[in-house]
Design an enzyme around this catalytic site. Structure first.
Site, PDB file in Angstrom:
ATOM      1  N   TYR A 148       0.862  -1.194   0.000  1.00 37.61           N
ATOM      2  CA  TYR A 148       0.000   0.000   0.000  1.00 37.61           C
ATOM      3  C   TYR A 148       0.888   1.230   0.000  1.00 37.61           C
ATOM      4  CZ  TYR A 148      -3.422   3.463   1.534  1.00 37.61           C
ATOM      5  OH  TYR A 148      -4.224   4.580   1.628  1.00 37.61           O
ATOM      6  N   ASP A 243       9.475   2.858  -0.201  1.00 37.11           N
ATOM      7  CA  ASP A 243       8.396   3.489   0.563  1.00 37.11           C
ATOM      8  C   ASP A 243       8.608   3.179   2.048  1.00 37.11           C
ATOM      9  OD1 ASP A 243       6.135   4.363   1.808  1.00 37.11           O
ATOM     10  OD2 ASP A 243       4.730   3.459   0.382  1.00 37.11           O
ATOM     11  N   LYS A 271       4.311   9.476   8.717  1.00 38.58           N
ATOM     12  CA  LYS A 271       4.092   8.951  10.074  1.00 38.58           C
ATOM     13  C   LYS A 271       5.069   9.534  11.109  1.00 38.58           C
ATOM     14  CE  LYS A 271       1.760   4.882   8.253  1.00 38.58           C
ATOM     15  NZ  LYS A 271       0.403   4.686   8.686  1.00 38.58           N
TER      16      LYS A 271
END
Ligand SMILES: Cc1ncc(COP(=O)(O)O)c(C=O)c1O
Length: 434
Positions: A148, A243, A271
């Site tokens: 994702y 990522d 994050k």
């Protein structure tokens, strides 16, 4: 002590929320649909604990889906934020806070020579892909099934049978014209990757990969798989985009690229680098980053990008992370997976655990997970039972069997032991139904 929780006020709040927002939430997984219960509404958090509006206390393993590596309302982050807020919340002009965070990140992750701050992980991956296409002059993006990378159109493509699937969009509203340049390949599958490069090599702009597939039950990348991506991208003049939105500053001190000893061309972050405030970033080699406007002509901008409040939260969070912080979280992670495996086997429950650095994955299956097909076979009914039994005992896990659980420097050995005891009780109850 087992207790039955009362979540009446959360249920009432959810009824109102459903009238106001699609599904009652601002991000789908928060609706708790895959565990078949209403979501709890949160009032506050302190350290490893989170409290709902009915006054129930939980040991929190969601931690805002990863950012809170020091737990809730960490006193250093909170006091730095209070100081910063007094000076104003946004200026839309350069601040020293941006320099400070950029310096800290580029020191800890040396492959990032220059960085651009954005507002979310989705923006980071979306912009990195535009940059990769602009830099290489090619169009095809290779991604991996079950990875994702946020919700931008060209990355909302997942699986397909066969060796590789030329991108069919997963989502209404995403035109085929946009995803036709996205190729999805099985994760950890070197043969499939090699076949894609063999066929499309000269047209591939970038390969984007999660080093620990945290949205797919926590499957670590094989080191050899990552090295192969590095090899093929270099050979064919494509960029390697790592990522690290989830793994960045979480999995290890120098992030996943330090742990795996790999050098991507571009890295995406999010994050933790916002310490609980909305942030993302992408960065990499200077010669590539210099193509971004205003230095170059690849446009990408943001009203709130590099927001000083977010920069302060991110800087304070990362600055207090030492090698010892990671050793401690890893010690907790080991204790948790060992304890859970022991109590699961006592009740004849098939529980598979995975681990890379501080990150762990748990799934109800008896077969080691390698890719998206394996992840899809996980027993969702078992997870649902487990989830509810744990929640009733004050343990808050992510409400989806595919999501990673997160630990923090604020969690204690006592929290872990309490969680293992709760799991013991949960498994005994579940085994009574098997
Ligand atoms: C690996 C990875 N990339 C990108 C994203 C998207 O980040 P955001 O939710 O901040 O847009 C996520 C979010 O969970 C993620 O885990």
């Amino acid at each position: 002590m087992v207790f039955k929780i009362n979540t009446q006020q959360s249920t009432e709040a959810f009824e109102i929320a459903k009238q106001l927002m699609p599904g009652g939430v601002n991000s789908p997984v928060r609706a708790f649909q895959s565990v078949g219960i209403d979501p709890i509404f949160i009032s506050h958090g302190i350290g490893s604990k989170i409290y709902d509006i009915d006054g129930n206390r939980y040991i929190d393993y969601i931690l805002s889906w990863g950012p809170l590596i020091h737990g809730h309302a960490d006193k250093d982050v909170a006091s730095a934020l209070l100081e910063a807020i007094k000076k104003g919340t946004s200026f839309g002009l350069p601040t020293l806070q941006e320099n400070k965070l950029a310096q800290l990140i580029t020191t800890r992750i040396p492959s990032i020579e220059k960085i651009r701050m954005v507002n979310s992980g989705t923006e980071a991956t979306m912009s990195a892909i535009r940059l990769a296409r602009g830099f290489t002059g090619k169009n095809i993006i290779v991604k991996f099934e079950g990875n994702y990378h946020g919700h931008s159109d060209h990355l909302l493509v997942k699986a397909g049978s066969g060796i590789a699937t030329l991108g069919l969009p997963d989502c209404p509203g995403v035109p085929l014209e946009i995803t036709k340049n996205t190729i999805s390949v099985p994760y950890n599958n070197i043969e499939a990757l090699s076949s894609v490069f063999h066929t499309y090599g000269s047209e591939i702009a970038a390969v984007i990969v999660e080093p620990f597939a945290g949205n797919m039950a926590g499957i670590p990348a094989d080191p050899e798989f990552l090295q192969t991506i590095r090899l093929f991208t270099s050979k064919y003049g494509a960029l390697f985009i790592l990522d690290e939105v989830m793994t960045g500053f979480r999995i290890a001190y120098h992030s996943a690229q330090g742990l795996y000893n790999i050098q991507p061309d571009l890295t995406c972050l999010g994050k933790i680098i916002g310490g609980g405030m909305p942030v993302g970033a992408y960065g990499g080699r200077k010669e590539i980053m210099n193509l971004i406007a205003p230095e170059g002509n690849i446009y990408q901008a943001g009203t709130l990008s590099g927001n000083p409040i977010a920069m302060v939260a991110g800087y304070t969070t990362i600055n207090k992370l030492t090698y010892d912080s990671y050793n401690y979280i890893e010690e907790l992670s080991d204790r948790l997976i060992q304890g859970l495996s022991t109590v699961a086997s006592k009740s004849n429950i098939s529980l598979m655990t995975t681990k890379a650095g501080t990150m762990i994955g748990l799934s109800f299956t008896d077969k080691p997970l390698q890719n998206f097909d394996d992840a899809r076979k996980i027993d969702s009914e078992m997870f649902r039972h487990f989830y509810v039994e744990m929640l009733k005992q004050g343990i808050l896990l992510p409400p989806s069997q595919y999501e990673s659980i997160f630990l923090s420097t604020a969690h204690s050995i006592h929290d872990i032991d309490q969680t293992i005891n709760a799991a013991d009780i949960a498994f005994q109850r579940m085994s009574a139904f098997l």
